[in-house]
Design a protein around this motif. Structure first.
Motif, short mmCIF file in Angstrom:
data_model
loop_
_atom_site.label_atom_id
_atom_site.label_comp_id
_atom_site.label_asym_id
_atom_site.label_seq_id
_atom_site.Cartn_x
_atom_site.Cartn_y
_atom_site.Cartn_z
N ILE A 98 0.82 -1.22 0.00
CA ILE A 98 0.00 0.00 0.00
C ILE A 98 0.85 1.26 0.00
O ILE A 98 0.55 2.21 -0.70
CB ILE A 98 -0.97 0.01 1.21
N SER A 99 1.98 1.28 0.74
CA SER A 99 2.80 2.49 0.78
C SER A 99 3.41 2.77 -0.59
O SER A 99 3.53 3.92 -0.99
CB SER A 99 3.90 2.37 1.84
N THR A 100 3.78 1.75 -1.32
CA THR A 100 4.31 1.94 -2.67
C THR A 100 3.22 2.46 -3.59
O THR A 100 3.43 3.38 -4.37
CB THR A 100 4.88 0.62 -3.23
N SER A 101 2.02 1.91 -3.48
CA SER A 101 0.90 2.37 -4.32
C SER A 101 0.55 3.82 -4.04
O SER A 101 0.29 4.58 -4.96
CB SER A 101 -0.33 1.49 -4.08
N ALA A 102 0.56 4.22 -2.78
CA ALA A 102 0.21 5.59 -2.43
C ALA A 102 1.20 6.57 -3.04
O ALA A 102 0.82 7.65 -3.48
CB ALA A 102 0.17 5.76 -0.91
N GLN A 103 2.48 6.22 -3.11
CA GLN A 103 3.48 7.11 -3.69
C GLN A 103 3.25 7.29 -5.18
O GLN A 103 3.57 8.33 -5.73
CB GLN A 103 4.88 6.54 -3.45
N GLN B 178 0.93 10.57 -6.49
CA GLN B 178 1.25 11.95 -6.16
C GLN B 178 1.54 12.72 -7.45
O GLN B 178 2.38 12.31 -8.25
CB GLN B 178 2.45 12.03 -5.22
N ALA B 179 0.83 13.81 -7.62
CA ALA B 179 1.05 14.64 -8.81
C ALA B 179 2.42 15.30 -8.74
O ALA B 179 2.96 15.57 -7.66
CB ALA B 179 -0.02 15.72 -8.87
N ILE B 180 2.99 15.56 -9.89
CA ILE B 180 4.25 16.29 -9.98
C ILE B 180 3.90 17.75 -10.25
O ILE B 180 3.25 18.06 -11.25
CB ILE B 180 5.14 15.72 -11.09
N ASN B 181 4.33 18.62 -9.36
CA ASN B 181 4.05 20.04 -9.48
C ASN B 181 5.31 20.74 -10.00
O ASN B 181 6.33 20.76 -9.32
CB ASN B 181 3.63 20.61 -8.13
N PHE B 182 5.23 21.28 -11.22
CA PHE B 182 6.41 21.88 -11.83
C PHE B 182 6.94 23.07 -11.03
O PHE B 182 8.16 23.22 -10.87
CB PHE B 182 6.13 22.32 -13.27
N ALA B 183 6.07 23.91 -10.51
CA ALA B 183 6.51 25.08 -9.73
C ALA B 183 7.26 24.63 -8.47
O ALA B 183 8.28 25.21 -8.11
CB ALA B 183 5.31 25.95 -9.35
N GLN B 184 6.76 23.59 -7.81
CA GLN B 184 7.45 23.08 -6.62
C GLN B 184 8.82 22.52 -6.98
O GLN B 184 9.80 22.75 -6.28
CB GLN B 184 6.62 22.00 -5.93
#
Length: 129
Positions: free
Chosen positions: A4-9, A12-18
């Motif tokens: 589950i921890s691998t699936s949750a990762q 996660q969206a990649i935010n270009f500004a961040q």
């Protein structure tokens, strides 16, 4: 049964500004994702780059912020935020930004930013953030 921890990762969206906020240096592309053998790289640029080409691959420029000009030996293309351009393989080009531009580059893993020209503007490859 999946972890589950691998699936949750994976969700996660990649935010270009961040991602761009994590570094200030220019002309040093940073990998933010891969798809098959292609890398998605964010980079900050300002000023003139070097004339170069990529003999074996196209290169995609997507402008996130700023105004980019890509010079060719016989013309130029101007890109604004939200616009993209694909430089065909083997075509000599030179990016230029009067003030800072933030880009998303899409190219195969292992492609050097200066092609075979080399020099002081050649960035270390495969740097992830």
């Amino acid at each position: 049964m999946s972890d589950i921890s691998t699936s949750a990762q994976q969700y996660q969206a990649i935010n270009f500004a961040q991602k761009l906020a994590l570094f200030a240096e220019q002309w040093t592309p940073k990998v933010v994702a891969e798809m098959n053998d292609y890398q998605f790289k964010v980079v900050r640029i300002e000023g003139d780059f070097v004339w170069h080409s990529h003999a074996d691959t196209d290169e995609t420029f997507i402008v996130l912020a700023g105004d980019l000009r890509i010079d060719f030996r016989d013309g130029a293309v101007h890109l604004r935020p939200g616009e993209m351009y694909v430089v065909p393989k083997g075509v000599e080009h030179k990016p230029y930004a009067q003030s800072e531009v933030q880009l998303l580059l899409i190219e195969p893993r292992g492609v050097l930013n200066t092609g075979e020209v080399g020099g002081e503007r050649t960035a270390q490859n495969d740097v992830w953030i």
